[in-house]
Design an enzyme around this catalytic site. Structure first.
Site, mmCIF file in Angstrom:
data_model
loop_
_atom_site.group_PDB
_atom_site.id
_atom_site.type_symbol
_atom_site.label_atom_id
_atom_site.label_comp_id
_atom_site.label_asym_id
_atom_site.label_seq_id
_atom_site.Cartn_x
_atom_site.Cartn_y
_atom_site.Cartn_z
ATOM 1 N N SER A 228 0.823 -1.212 0.000
ATOM 2 C CA SER A 228 0.000 0.000 0.000
ATOM 3 C C SER A 228 0.854 1.258 0.000
ATOM 4 O O SER A 228 2.006 1.260 0.427
ATOM 5 C CB SER A 228 -0.910 0.013 1.223
ATOM 6 O OG SER A 228 -0.134 0.113 2.400
ATOM 7 N N ALA A 659 20.847 -26.301 -10.874
ATOM 8 C CA ALA A 659 21.968 -26.885 -10.120
ATOM 9 C C ALA A 659 23.261 -26.132 -10.392
ATOM 10 O O ALA A 659 23.884 -25.597 -9.501
ATOM 11 C CB ALA A 659 22.123 -28.367 -10.482
ATOM 12 N N MET A 897 18.063 -31.210 -15.070
ATOM 13 C CA MET A 897 18.108 -29.999 -14.243
ATOM 14 C C MET A 897 17.741 -28.768 -15.045
ATOM 15 O O MET A 897 18.199 -27.671 -14.761
ATOM 16 C CB MET A 897 19.482 -29.847 -13.596
ATOM 17 C CG MET A 897 20.650 -30.097 -14.508
ATOM 18 S SD MET A 897 22.193 -30.214 -13.572
ATOM 19 C CE MET A 897 23.265 -30.974 -14.795
ATOM 20 N N GLU A 1091 28.193 -24.928 -21.134
ATOM 21 C CA GLU A 1091 29.109 -24.098 -20.343
ATOM 22 C C GLU A 1091 29.910 -23.090 -21.170
ATOM 23 O O GLU A 1091 30.148 -21.978 -20.700
ATOM 24 C CB GLU A 1091 30.058 -25.009 -19.564
ATOM 25 C CG GLU A 1091 29.364 -25.815 -18.491
ATOM 26 C CD GLU A 1091 30.304 -26.738 -17.740
ATOM 27 O OE1 GLU A 1091 30.399 -26.611 -16.514
ATOM 28 O OE2 GLU A 1091 30.941 -27.582 -18.385
#
Length: 1160
Positions: A228, A659, A897, A1091
């Site tokens: 609020s 992960a 994952m 990666e």
């Protein structure tokens, strides 16, 4: 009425942690140790004023706990958190009279009582005021954005909560000016202001526009929907986004109290009395907020670690009224984030009155403002130099916008980010049901999008389930004199306490030749090491009642610099050298030394560390449901800890909520100690870490200090480089990335190269594997070295990179042969798609035309080795069942994952067996189905497990050959039924024996990878030199298919730790896969790019550095300069060396001569 957010009814589930990035309310007083110094103004709107006593007992007369107030029969209590029946939404018009024939129950006060908390919802302002007068310290609650987290995470107790959600006071008026009920949500306020901006001339909406600027960046949409306006105001946060603007705009508040009735209070400098305190009394109720705009200029500015959903570092509200001749008639300057409360720069404003609006006035204002806004070197929230610089630069931005009545600085179009996506074309002869090479939706995407996907903590509770709470150390290095658990055991709900002595098997886990205790026994080496475990019947409890006796704290290196100076290193140390580095440095035209500091990085997976251990059967058998990348490692840890064979422990991994390397070693330890509790009690035990616990305990990416000396010629060729990497391992070695020296060449052929890497022992929580595992740190240091060479030679950095990149058949510094053809193809592909030459010319032109906004660009390559250098990890197994109806069940050793490995395995089966993907199912990863699996890591999961699944499928397909020969036109399910009748096995195992990678560290040679994958990325940014804010304008990628001095982590949640968000996506984001790039080393030409592309994000970092270099040139500064990672707005702003930051630096040094000023 003050919007304080509605709390859940007693007995209902507690609210979850705030959304990532939402402000954390209830921060402690400045200087208190827990949880460390908050960022300026850390909490969220709506929390009660600190230091107030607990409310007294509620009004006598309410019914028994849980029963409603007596009255006409009701249909029953509403669900927790649902609105009261018949009550209008805040801000909605009052309901009209009932239709004829309808009976409407009158509204009445609602009371609910729990064991510790009573909740009351009044129905009129008069009743609300009376309640507040009787119980002045009872907080008012509306959206629960502040009080809920405060009660859950900080243990705050409020015996009485008052919900004003049904009270009139959420109305809106627009004549004269605008007045809004304090109970309106911030979203509703935003809608009101947007309507007024549309309806009124621009000169009458200056204040509304400034408020809208702040509202759109305040917290997140979910928070704004319930928090609020009144709660935001009376929270009086030091870095409030709205209060400085409301104060500068001359807004007034209507306040009601039982003693004084209704009165108006100006929202000005006298309203804010100190840290989260105002002049409102404890029994006052804020009802309305009023504004009366006039001819004026009003602006609001904020600087925050992230553009959205982040607490501001410094905020401002500034208003000026100009008379004839642009003479200042009135000016109001308010700041947030530079003191314990919203601050008015009164003396600075006074100095501007009567002055013409111009440069001379501005220079005087700077001097007065620096004297008026003072932050000592140890001020709460840190960033002292940055914050003081912002007070000047934001005033300057206000001056510019008023001077021209428009934003002088060109801003990027904030429209949604553009992107391009290309799918690889498949052969026209490929079967329609062959899914390989086609864009296939992640098989779990619908369940994840709808919330139906099951994670560990969604597993239904077994009968008699218990819960685990970790008792952790509070000292970075100390001896344990004893542990007293008696008080905890007397607490109702605490069943048992597990200590080191309770572990029946191995009491430590071995990593890289070092042992890590599961539960500390005699000594702790870090804050937050587990000392013992509280086993609870319901919610985790009893932790604070366990008394640990400590001896005098022992010496401990906490900062990385301490460990480097004292040579506090783990063994082994790694070293690789080729050529004659000393001679290469001697013969070089130039020699430069530099360093780069890379901070740690939190994994911040969406699902925290989670494990459920269930004892089953009568022979010490356990089922472990765990969020782990390495189920076999977890299985071994549990078996060794309990002293049972591995065949008694079955690990189940359905899916992981992220992960990134952080769920291997740490997860195995957590599973092991949870299993001890299950073994000791004979009951199922669940352990799910809270976000703050997870970040404290489980470690992160290794911070690295990289130092380098480089020799280079005038044409940019590097003749020699000597690099030293210091990785902060923490208190144990865990998985420290000593292989950084394998990637210290990145994509560059440096003839004389030496690299050394050590893992430093510090008394911090142990760091662990993280995506890229040392490659981002290693390559970032090399790229920093390349950038410094370019700056020293005053040449574009991409030219220096091109001169030194590998060409033709090449050999790495450790003797591995490779062909960099695809590296150059990626490089040239990016250059061509970007149009590098014209883009850089346009960038230079932009920088010449803009003094305070600079653009920078960087083109970065990557050469990344795929597979494990430890040969035994390059293997995988699979189990494939075919049922009589033709459906296929697949089990493999890879963990899902989010990377889609199960989806990829479906594609493999679809191609090998010739069946649609819809007939293939992957249930889970289980050590009972596929034993001895290797971790899903190193971007090798698909390569290894895909080959194993293919091997199993090929065996099955070959077995079916006689059936297919007999019935060549038959369907798949007809073949499988026939095979069953012919007694042909429809189950097969598959196995993949990967490459024999190795590295001989004595000889400094080897072949540690199966193959290299390549990529290149161009990024372009625009930097605001005055604040350090930047926007990534464009990114083009082409791939081949903070701790305290005592060791306590400050950033333990989204309010302090800022992960990238949607607002950080480049405005133009283009990803192109390199065409015709086959990979004979992996299944179906798979490329391990999970990666490698991570490091390409560093192109943004080096683009920022390029922009900073352009800004420094405006100040007459050239050559190489340091910029550490991450390039926070603070670092980027101060590195720009603007006149404002230099002015603050000079003043700080003159006031505190013992402090060495930071280099520009």
């Amino acid at each position: 009425m003050v919007g304080r957010t509605r709390s859940p009814e007693p007995g209902s589930p507690e609210p979850g942690p705030p959304e990532p990035g939402s402000p954390e309310p209830g921060s402690p007083e400045p200087g208190s140790p827990e949880p460390g110094p908050p960022e300026p103004g850390s909490p969220e709107p709506g929390s009660p004023e600190p230091g107030s006593p607990e409310p007294g007992p509620p009004e006598p007369g309410p019914p028994e706990p849980g029963s409603p107030e007596p009255g006409p029969p009701e249909p029953g209590p509403p669900e927790p958190g649902s609105p009261e029946p018949g009550s209008p939404e805040p801000g909605s018009p009052e309901p009209g009279p009932p239709e004829p024939g309808h009976f409407v129950l009158p509204q009445q006060t609602r009371w609910f009582r729990g064991e510790r908390v009573a909740w009351v919802s009044p129905v009129s302002l008069e009743e609300l005021v009376l309640l507040k007068s009787t119980h002045p310290q009872a907080p008012l609650v509306l959206g629960n954005t502040a009080l809920g987290p405060e009660m859950k995470f900080r243990g705050a107790v409020h015996p009485l909560l008052i919900s004003p959600s049904r009270v009139v006071g959420c109305n809106v008026g627009v004549s004269p000016g605008v007045w809004v009920g304090a109970g309106l949500s911030l979203t509703q306020v935003q809608m009101v202001l947007e309507a007024r901006v549309e309806a009124l001339p621009q000169e009458k909406t200056e204040l509304y526009r400034a408020l809208l600027h702040q509202l759109r960046a305040l917290a997140g949409q979910q928070i704004r929907n319930v928090a609020s306006l009144g709660g935001n105001i009376v929270s009086a946060l030091p870095n409030s986004d709205l209060n400085p603007v409301l104060a500068a705009g001359g807004c007034r508040l209507r306040v009601a109290s039982d003693a004084g009735g209704s009165r108006e209070v100006p929202l000005d400098q006298d309203f804010f009395r100190g840290f989260r305190t105002t002049l409102l009394g404890a029994a006052d109720v804020l009802v309305d907020v009023m504004s009366y705009p006039q001819g004026e200029f009003v602006r609001a500015f904020r600087q925050a670690p992230r553009k959205e959903n982040a607490l501001a570092t410094v905020t401002t509200g500034m208003r000026v009224v100009l008379g004839p001749g642009a003479v200042v008639r009135d000016v109001q300057l308010y700041y947030g984030g530079v003191g314990p409360c919203t601050l008015r720069a009164a003396r600075t404003g006074q100095a501007l009155l009567g002055r013409p609006w111009g440069e001379a006035m501005l220079q005087e204002a700077y001097s007065v403002l620096l004297e008026e806004v003072v932050l000592p070197p140890g001020a709460v929230g840190g960033k002292v130099g940055f914050r003081r610089s912002l007070t000047l630069s934001l005033l300057f931005k206000f001056y510019l916008e008023v001077q021209q009545a428009l934003a002088l600085m060109v801003r990027p179009d904030p429209s949604p980010a553009a992107s391009s996506r290309a799918s690889r074309e498949v052969s026209g002869s490929q079967s329609e049901q062959d899914a390989v090479g086609r864009p296939v939706m992640h098989r779990s995407a619908p369940a994840q999008a709808t919330g139906e996907a099951v994670y560990v903590d969604d597993t239904p509770p077994p009968q008699g389930e218990l819960f685990l709470a970790l008792v952790t150390s509070t000292r970075p290095h100390a001896s344990i004199l004893g542990v007293d658990v008696s008080a905890a055991l007397r607490l109702p709900g605490v069943l048992d306490v597990v200590t080191h002595a309770d572990i029946p098997g191995h009491k430590a886990r071995s990593f890289m030749g070092y042992e890590e205790e599961l539960l500390a026994d005699k000594e702790v080496l870090s804050v937050c090491l587990s000392v013992c475990l509280s086993v609870c019947l319901s919610v985790p409890a009893g932790v604070e009642l366990v008394e640990v006796g400590w001896c005098t704290q022992l010496w401990c290196p906490v900062p990385l610099q301490d460990a480097v100076q004292r040579e506090s290193f783990f063994l082994p140390r790694r070293r690789i050298e080729r050529g004659d580095v000393c001679k290469g440095l001697e013969t070089a035209d130039h020699v430069h030394s530099g360093e780069l500091r890379l901070g740690g990085q939190e994994h911040f997976y969406m699902e925290p560390q989670s494990v459920l251990v269930v004892p089953v059967g009568e022979e010490t058998e356990f089922h472990v449901y765990v969020s782990s990348q390495a189920p076999t490692i977890t299985q071994e840890a549990v078996a060794e800890t309990l002293g049972v064979p591995s065949n008694r422990v079955t690990c189940h991994v359905k899916r992981l909520g992220g992960a990134f390397g952080g769920k291997v070693t740490k997860t195995s330890i957590l599973a092991a100690i949870t299993a001890v509790a299950a073994w000791k009690t004979g009951r199922a035990v669940r352990c799910v870490l809270e976000r703050g616990e997870d970040m404290l305990i489980t470690g992160a990416r290794h911070p690295v200090l990289g130092r380098y000396q480089v020799g280079f010629m005038e044409d940019g060729r590097i003749t020699a480089a000597d690099l030293q990497y210091y990785a902060n391992a923490g208190n144990t070695v865990d998985e420290s990335p000593l292989k950084m020296v394998l990637h210290m060449d990145n994509a560059y052929n440096i003839p004389n190269l030496r690299g050394r890497a050590v893992a430093c022992r510090t008394n911090l929580p142990s760091n662990t594997a993280f995506r890229g595992f040392g490659v981002p740190q290693a390559a970032a240091v090399v790229e920093s070295m390349i950038t410094d060479v370019a700056l020293c030679l005053a040449r574009p950095a991409h030219q220096i990179r091109e001169v030194n990149m590998y060409r033709g058949l090449s050999v790495t510094h450790y003797g591995m042969r490779f062909d960099p053809e695809n590296l150059w193809r990626c490089w040239e592909e990016v250059k061509g798609r970007v149009g590098l030459g014209p883009r850089l010319e346009a960038l230079r032109s932009f920088n010449q035309d803009h003094r305070w906004r600079k653009r920078g660009a960087a083109l970065i390559p990557i050469k990344y080795g795929v597979a494990f250098s430890e040969a035994f990890l390059n293997q995988a197994a699979a189990l494939v069942h075919v049922y009589k109806d033709g459906s296929v069940l697949v089990s493999h050793g890879g963990a899902e994952m989010g990377q889609g490995i199960h989806t990829k395995m479906q594609q493999v089966v679809s191609r090998e067996l010739g069946v649609p993907s819809s007939q293939v199912y992957v249930s889970e990863t289980s050590t009972a189905s596929v034993p001895n699996s290797c971790p899903s890591a190193a971007s090798y999961g698909t390569d290894a497990n895909g080959m194993a699944v293919r091997d199993a499928c090929q065996k099955l397909y070959k077995r079916l050959e006689p059936i297919r020969t007999k019935n060549p036109k038959g369907s798949w399910d007809s073949w499988t039924r026939a095979a069953f009748l012919e007694k042909i096995s429809l189950s097969a195992t598959g196995f993949f024996r990967g490459p024999d990678c190795y590295m001989d560290w004595e000889k400094m040679e080897g072949q540690p990878y199966s193959y290299f994958t390549y990529g290149a990325c161009y990024s372009e940014v625009e930097l605001d030199c005055l604040t350090g804010d930047y926007r990534t304008l464009r990114t083009d990628i082409v791939p081949m298919r903070s701790f305290s001095p005592g060791g306590l982590l400050y950033s333990r949640g989204p309010s302090q730790y800022k992960i990238p968000a949607v607002c950080d996506v480049p405005l133009s984001f283009n990803v192109h896969l390199l065409p015709d790039s086959n990979n004979p080393h992996a299944i179906y030409s798979s490329k391990g790019i999970g990666e490698p592309v991570l490091f390409l994000g560093s192109s943004v970092f080096y683009a920022i550095k390029d922009a900073v270099s352009a800004a420094r040139a405006e100040s007459g500064l050239g050559g190489a300069f340091p910029l550490d990672s991450p390039a926070t707005p603070e670092r980027a702003c101060l590195a720009c060396a603007t006149p404002f930051s230099q002015r603050v630096g000079r003043l700080s040094w003159s006031l505190h001569p013992n402090i060495t000023p930071s280099p520009p």
